[in-house]
Design a protein around this motif. Structure first.
Motif, PDB file in Angstrom:
ATOM      1  N   LYS A  23      26.921  76.922  -0.393  1.00 15.68           N
ATOM      2  CA  LYS A  23      27.878  78.032  -0.371  1.00 15.68           C
ATOM      3  C   LYS A  23      27.250  79.332   0.141  1.00 15.68           C
ATOM      4  O   LYS A  23      27.972  80.263   0.507  1.00 15.68           O
ATOM      5  CB  LYS A  23      28.497  78.246  -1.750  1.00 15.68           C
ATOM      6  N   HIS A  24      25.914  79.388   0.156  1.00 13.85           N
ATOM      7  CA  HIS A  24      25.232  80.576   0.689  1.00 13.85           C
ATOM      8  C   HIS A  24      24.737  80.357   2.123  1.00 13.85           C
ATOM      9  O   HIS A  24      24.029  81.206   2.668  1.00 13.85           O
ATOM     10  CB  HIS A  24      24.051  80.954  -0.206  1.00 13.85           C
ATOM     11  N   ALA A  25      25.117  79.244   2.716  1.00 11.12           N
ATOM     12  CA  ALA A  25      24.637  78.925   4.069  1.00 11.12           C
ATOM     13  C   ALA A  25      25.511  79.624   5.109  1.00 11.12           C
ATOM     14  O   ALA A  25      26.305  78.998   5.806  1.00 11.12           O
ATOM     15  CB  ALA A  25      24.655  77.416   4.281  1.00 11.12           C
ATOM     16  N   GLU A  26      25.381  80.914   5.212  1.00 12.82           N
ATOM     17  CA  GLU A  26      26.141  81.660   6.204  1.00 12.82           C
ATOM     18  C   GLU A  26      25.218  82.291   7.235  1.00 12.82           C
ATOM     19  O   GLU A  26      24.023  82.477   6.991  1.00 12.82           O
ATOM     20  CB  GLU A  26      27.007  82.729   5.544  1.00 12.82           C
ATOM     21  N   THR A  27      25.788  82.592   8.387  1.00 18.72           N
ATOM     22  CA  THR A  27      25.020  83.207   9.465  1.00 18.72           C
ATOM     23  C   THR A  27      25.007  84.717   9.294  1.00 18.72           C
ATOM     24  O   THR A  27      26.064  85.347   9.141  1.00 18.72           O
ATOM     25  CB  THR A  27      25.632  82.851  10.831  1.00 18.72           C
ATOM     26  N   ILE A  28      23.807  85.301   9.278  1.00 21.46           N
ATOM     27  CA  ILE A  28      23.681  86.753   9.190  1.00 21.46           C
ATOM     28  C   ILE A  28      23.868  87.338  10.594  1.00 21.46           C
ATOM     29  O   ILE A  28      23.172  86.953  11.531  1.00 21.46           O
ATOM     30  CB  ILE A  28      22.321  87.157   8.607  1.00 21.46           C
ATOM     31  N   LEU A  29      24.816  88.237  10.724  1.00 21.76           N
ATOM     32  CA  LEU A  29      25.134  88.833  12.018  1.00 21.76           C
ATOM     33  C   LEU A  29      24.305  90.097  12.230  1.00 21.76           C
ATOM     34  O   LEU A  29      24.191  90.934  11.330  1.00 21.76           O
ATOM     35  CB  LEU A  29      26.623  89.162  12.099  1.00 21.76           C
ATOM     36  N   ALA A  30      23.723  90.225  13.424  1.00 22.32           N
ATOM     37  CA  ALA A  30      22.866  91.371  13.736  1.00 22.32           C
ATOM     38  C   ALA A  30      23.158  91.860  15.151  1.00 22.32           C
ATOM     39  O   ALA A  30      23.672  91.113  15.991  1.00 22.32           O
ATOM     40  CB  ALA A  30      21.395  90.988  13.606  1.00 22.32           C
ATOM     41  N   VAL A  31      22.837  93.123  15.396  1.00 22.28           N
ATOM     42  CA  VAL A  31      22.941  93.698  16.743  1.00 22.28           C
ATOM     43  C   VAL A  31      21.602  94.340  17.086  1.00 22.28           C
ATOM     44  O   VAL A  31      20.851  94.759  16.202  1.00 22.28           O
ATOM     45  CB  VAL A  31      24.072  94.735  16.846  1.00 22.28           C
ATOM     46  N   LEU A  32      21.312  94.396  18.367  1.00 23.67           N
ATOM     47  CA  LEU A  32      20.067  95.006  18.811  1.00 23.67           C
ATOM     48  C   LEU A  32      20.035  96.485  18.469  1.00 23.67           C
ATOM     49  O   LEU A  32      21.069  97.173  18.488  1.00 23.67           O
ATOM     50  CB  LEU A  32      19.902  94.824  20.317  1.00 23.67           C
ATOM     51  N   ARG A  33      18.833  96.966  18.170  1.00 26.99           N
ATOM     52  CA  ARG A  33      18.618  98.390  17.898  1.00 26.99           C
ATOM     53  C   ARG A  33      17.522  98.857  18.844  1.00 26.99           C
ATOM     54  O   ARG A  33      16.423  98.295  18.864  1.00 26.99           O
ATOM     55  CB  ARG A  33      18.221  98.556  16.430  1.00 26.99           C
ATOM     56  N   SER A  34      17.806  99.875  19.639  1.00 30.10           N
ATOM     57  CA  SER A  34      16.888 100.280  20.706  1.00 30.10           C
ATOM     58  C   SER A  34      15.686 101.076  20.223  1.00 30.10           C
ATOM     59  O   SER A  34      14.649 101.104  20.873  1.00 30.10           O
ATOM     60  CB  SER A  34      17.637 101.098  21.765  1.00 30.10           C
ATOM     61  N   ASP A  35      15.812 101.737  19.078  1.00 31.20           N
ATOM     62  CA  ASP A  35      14.736 102.624  18.635  1.00 31.20           C
ATOM     63  C   ASP A  35      14.641 102.611  17.125  1.00 31.20           C
ATOM     64  O   ASP A  35      15.544 102.127  16.424  1.00 31.20           O
ATOM     65  CB  ASP A  35      14.992 104.046  19.146  1.00 31.20           C
TER      66      ASP A  35
END
Length: 272
Positions: free
Chosen positions: A50-62
């Motif tokens: 039930k905790h097997a979810e995908t963590i969503l991330a975005v690039l951070r330039s600095d």
């Protein structure tokens, strides 16, 4: 000591594991029983699906204090994904930001220590709202910093954990059998010395927790790290003799009551 390991040639299934540090290199003395495919064994805890979810991330330039403050204000947590190097630290870092609500939910539902011993799929996109996936990787949360007042996540560090790697992980301990422990039934107290124990773990079989059975412990008895029942592919980082838990002596009042019961027949006999 419930686990016994004999010096042996590294089994075929482990020959491709990346061994980084002296602690990892010592994994060469793993039991020959590991010549089967690495997998969770019957009777040992498995990660809760039930905790097997995908963590969503975005690039951070600095990076920097001002950048991090803006990210948090926008509902994101400044994070870093490291490349595996020595089982604990890493290089080839990628600056990203993850969603505050998602991390807060996972930490709240799982618990702090359990979050840090769970591998997640992390999907990195080029920017918010973009369908372009820059990287999708399995990663272990190495550390998380929470706000002292609100427990809001302030930053998270991930380390890449592809199959075939060995990772140093602080595994949470879950205590069972306290309701039938002879020592606790006598009124003794439970002295918990460790809440987590660090093991060198293949990325494929990191346990969500380790059960510590108290059902046979009497007053004055203890368990040490070498007594913990774990998958034979896991290896302790530190000494096997470090104490984990102990049943401390009973309360003074209980001891006095027990002694009084023992002395009563002697007093009655003396009166006769």
């Amino acid at each position: 000591m419930l686990l016994r390991r004999a010096t042996a040639v590294l089994p075929k299934t482990l020959q491709n594991l990346r061994l980084y540090s002296p602690a990892a290199t010592s994994a060469l003395s793993i039991d020959r029983s590991l010549e089967t495919q690495l997998d969770y064994l019957p009777g040992f805890p498995r990660p809760d699906p039930k905790h097997a979810e995908t963590i969503l991330a975005v690039l951070r330039s600095d990076s920097g204090k001002n950048i991090s403050a803006k990210e948090r204000k926008a509902g994101r947590v400044p994070s870093i994904i490291f490349e595996q190097e020595d089982g604990q630290h890493g290089g080839n870092k990628r600056l990203v930001s993850v969603q505050t609500n998602q991390i807060r939910k996972l930490v709240t539902h799982m618990g702090y220590s359990f979050f840090l011993s769970r591998i997640f799929d992390v999907e990195v996109r080029s920017e918010i709202g973009s369908d372009e996936v820059v990287e999708k990787v399995r990663a272990l949360p190495r550390s998380i910093h929470l706000h002292s007042g609100s427990d809001a996540p302030l930053n998270v560090t991930f380390i890449r954990a592809p199959p075939g790697t060995l990772l140093k992980v602080d595994i949470p301990l879950v205590f069972i059998g306290d309701d039938v422990s002879p020592g606790l039934k006598k009124g003794a107290s439970l002295n918990t010395i460790k809440r987590t124990v660090k093991f060198l773990c293949p990325a494929e079989i990191i346990p969500p927790y380790i059960e510590v059975d108290l059902s046979h412990l009497d007053v004055g008895q203890k368990l040490v790290t070498g007594d913990l029942k774990v998958h034979p592919a896991l290896k302790l980082i530190k000494s096997k003799d470090e104490p984990v838990v102990k049943i401390a002596g009973g309360r003074v009042s209980d001891q006095q009551k027990d002694q009084a019961k023992k002395d009563q027949p002697k007093k009655d006999q003396a009166k006769k």
